[in-house]
Design a protein around this motif. Structure first.
Motif, PDB file in Angstrom:
ATOM      1  N   UNK A  83       1.138  -1.441  -0.004  1.00  0.00           N
ATOM      2  CA  UNK A  83      -0.201   0.301  -0.296  1.00  0.00           C
ATOM      3  C   UNK A  83       1.113   1.042   0.122  1.00  0.00           C
ATOM      4  N   UNK A  84       0.548   2.084  -1.083  1.00  0.00           N
ATOM      5  CA  UNK A  84       1.622   3.355  -0.853  1.00  0.00           C
ATOM      6  C   UNK A  84       0.538   4.543  -0.758  1.00  0.00           C
ATOM      7  N   UNK A  85       0.645   5.457   0.171  1.00  0.00           N
ATOM      8  CA  UNK A  85       0.112   6.101   0.326  1.00  0.00           C
ATOM      9  C   UNK A  85       0.231   7.597  -0.432  1.00  0.00           C
TER      10      UNK A  85
ATOM     11  N   UNK B 206      -4.182   8.244  -2.535  1.00  0.00           N
ATOM     12  CA  UNK B 206      -4.835  10.285  -2.751  1.00  0.00           C
ATOM     13  C   UNK B 206      -5.723  10.306  -2.591  1.00  0.00           C
ATOM     14  N   UNK B 207      -5.945  12.141  -2.221  1.00  0.00           N
ATOM     15  CA  UNK B 207      -7.224  12.463  -1.982  1.00  0.00           C
ATOM     16  C   UNK B 207      -7.946  11.802  -3.193  1.00  0.00           C
ATOM     17  N   UNK B 208      -7.200  12.616  -4.794  1.00  0.00           N
ATOM     18  CA  UNK B 208      -7.488  12.980  -5.813  1.00  0.00           C
ATOM     19  C   UNK B 208      -7.609  11.487  -7.352  1.00  0.00           C
TER      20      UNK B 208
ATOM     21  N   UNK C 243      -8.910   7.710  -2.408  1.00  0.00           N
ATOM     22  CA  UNK C 243      -9.082   7.080  -1.363  1.00  0.00           C
ATOM     23  C   UNK C 243      -8.304   7.966   0.104  1.00  0.00           C
ATOM     24  N   UNK C 244      -9.007   7.723   1.066  1.00  0.00           N
ATOM     25  CA  UNK C 244      -7.563   8.105   2.143  1.00  0.00           C
ATOM     26  C   UNK C 244      -7.908   7.186   3.175  1.00  0.00           C
ATOM     27  N   UNK C 245      -6.849   7.102   3.808  1.00  0.00           N
ATOM     28  CA  UNK C 245      -5.921   5.873   4.806  1.00  0.00           C
ATOM     29  C   UNK C 245      -6.599   6.648   6.155  1.00  0.00           C
ATOM     30  N   UNK C 246      -8.016   5.299   6.305  1.00  0.00           N
ATOM     31  CA  UNK C 246      -8.456   6.274   8.185  1.00  0.00           C
ATOM     32  C   UNK C 246      -7.239   5.465   9.473  1.00  0.00           C
ATOM     33  N   UNK C 247      -6.859   4.355   9.101  1.00  0.00           N
ATOM     34  CA  UNK C 247      -6.133   3.571  10.179  1.00  0.00           C
ATOM     35  C   UNK C 247      -5.507   2.720   9.371  1.00  0.00           C
ATOM     36  N   UNK C 248      -4.289   2.723  10.491  1.00  0.00           N
ATOM     37  CA  UNK C 248      -3.605   0.997   9.603  1.00  0.00           C
ATOM     38  C   UNK C 248      -2.627   0.852  10.513  1.00  0.00           C
TER      39      UNK C 248
ATOM     40  N   UNK D 205     -13.074   4.581   0.009  1.00  0.00           N
ATOM     41  CA  UNK D 205     -12.485   5.625  -1.258  1.00  0.00           C
ATOM     42  C   UNK D 205     -13.729   6.817  -1.463  1.00  0.00           C
ATOM     43  N   UNK D 206     -13.148   7.976  -2.150  1.00  0.00           N
ATOM     44  CA  UNK D 206     -13.774   8.787  -2.160  1.00  0.00           C
ATOM     45  C   UNK D 206     -14.975   9.135  -2.956  1.00  0.00           C
TER      46      UNK D 206
END
Length: 464
Positions: free
Chosen positions: A188-190, A216-218, A328-333, A346-347
């Protein structure tokens, strides 16, 4: 007795500024360049690159001297094909170090290099006292922050066990950071910008076969340069008028219309570049905020393009399903007995989902928010009131001569900044063409007599 000028940061800005000072300062001037030992003279962007990482600008446009923009290509004695090419970043690192060495060898001024991390700086009666990681401290009349962008902030939502686990790569530029990743690992690459491109290229060059999921956000990846350089275009009259009026919406409408009528989009973006600093200065805080919130991801994907060969590699990875980009956004890992668990949203969707990966890599790029940085030098100077943060997180607040303003808004005598931390003042100040001009202007100002330097000379109005 002459003045002592200290530059903190030995990347492109530091090398370019020392070079300009070296060719102008007399024997009474002392110049000290402080920077990290492993990338001294080249900076992280070039010195920490790997062989597979390519420059994002054609060789013909990367000279360190504003009067010789083809200096990099000339130094390598490139033919026409080579001048149009996107060469390895390591080659540019060698060029920068060579230019710095040549300038030092011919300088009348006394130049000292200190390959150490600067960890603090404080105001004194005469100037500034700089503290290095090895315990050394020294005084300087003038101090220039040429630190480049800051290390990225910690990712929100990373659990404490994962944050110290080898399966979490928080700084992919660290030597050997990617070496422990298994070839079949699901990663997973943020981040989906230029750092993601570098990470994907490095993993691909190592024979990675596992899935790469970048978010990423977009979910936008950088666009590619055209294989052949296109002809320059003139902006339509309506766009030029909107630029003069600081009408960002008008600029956007005019560019869209021009592209719709057949102007190549890359040429249109490139034609805007000389106008961006004046445009940014005309925008009020509300307009700047709207740009950052709505347009920035699209602008940066189009403006900061990648070499065609890099883009082809990414396209191949995506076509065979190995690389997936998602808004998409990472909420928790967190790290669990079953492995790395990530919660994503996901956005545009209200529901989140849980995925499992083998490795998580932070590829969010570098940062300019001094209010949230963990950099000891910048954070310490901010906490001491020596720096005022740009309200939009774009670096430090400066006056028209690049003098840093303190927490009360006062320009600090002898304290200057150059490079990406000036994004709040100039926006377009992260690439070689703008940085080399800024270095020359600041060098001339630093060497002015004290009485002349005390009078604002409006450097911000002439850099662009």
């Amino acid at each position: 007795m002459g003045k002592h000028i200290t530059l903190i940061g030995a990347g492109f800005c530091g090398a370019a500024l020392v070079r300009e000072l070296a060719y102008r300062a007399d024997a009474s001037t002392r110049i000290t360049l402080v920077g990290m030992a492993d990338t001294f003279g080249s900076g992280v962007a070039y010195g920490a690159a790997r062989p597979e990482h390519l420059l994002n600008v054609r060789a013909r446009d990367l000279g360190i001297d504003p009067d010789e923009p083809a200096g990099f290509a000339d130094a390598l004695h490139l033919g026409e094909a080579g001048r149009q090419a996107f060469l390895p970043r390591l080659a540019f690192a060698d060029y920068l170090r060579g230019e710095l060495s040549a300038a030092m060898a011919s300088a009348a001024a006394h130049i000292v290099c200190k390959p150490q991390e600067a960890i603090a700086a404080e105001r004194t009666q005469r100037g500034y006292r700089i503290f290095l990681a090895d315990g050394e401290a020294f005084d300087s009349d003038q101090l220039v922050l040429a630190v480049g962008a800051l290390a990225p902030q910690a990712l929100p939502g990373i659990g404490p066990r994962l944050s110290v686990h080898p399966r979490y790569v928080g700084w992919p530029w660290q030597p050997g950071a990617l070496d422990g990743i298994a070839a079949n690992a699901r990663v997973l690459i943020v981040g989906t910008g230029l750092t993601m491109v570098d990470v994907a290229l490095s993993l691909q060059s190592r024979g990675h076969t596992g899935g790469l999921h970048a978010i990423s956000r977009r979910g936008l990846a950088p666009q590619a340069h055209a294989a052949e350089a296109g002809a320059a275009v003139e902006l339509p009259a309506e766009v030029q008028q909107a630029l003069r009026q600081g009408d960002l919406a008008g600029v956007l409408r005019g560019v869209r219309r021009a592209v719709g009528e057949g102007v190549p989009w890359r040429a249109a973006v490139d034609a805007l570049r000389p106008h961006l600093q004046p445009l940014w200065r005309r925008l009020d805080a509300q307009a700047r905020s709207r740009f950052l919130r709505h347009l920035r991801p699209y602008w940066e994907a189009a403006r900061h393009r990648v070499a065609p060969l890099a883009a082809e590699t990414l396209d191949t990875l995506r076509e065979r399903g190995q690389l997936q980009l998602e808004a998409a956004r990472l909420l928790r890992a967190r790290w669990t007995p079953e492995g790395l668990e990530a919660v994503l949203r996901r956005r545009g969707e209200a529901e989140s989902r849980t995925e499992r990966y083998d490795v998580l890599i932070r590829a969010t790029g570098l940062d300019t928010d001094i209010d949230r940085t963990s950099d000891p030098l910048v954070a310490g100077m901010r906490e001491a009131g020596l720096l005022q943060a740009d309200p939009l997180g774009l670096g430090v607040v400066v006056d028209e001569d690049f003098r840093v303003r303190d927490a009360a808004g006062r320009a600090q005598p002898g304290l200057y900044c150059i490079g990406p931390l000036l994004r709040g003042a100039l926006w377009e100040i992260t690439a070689v063409p703008e940085l080399r001009v800024a270095a020359r202007r600041l060098a001339r100002h630093l060497l002015e007599p004290a009485s002349a330097a005390a009078t604002p000379r409006a450097l911000l109005r002439v850099v662009g």
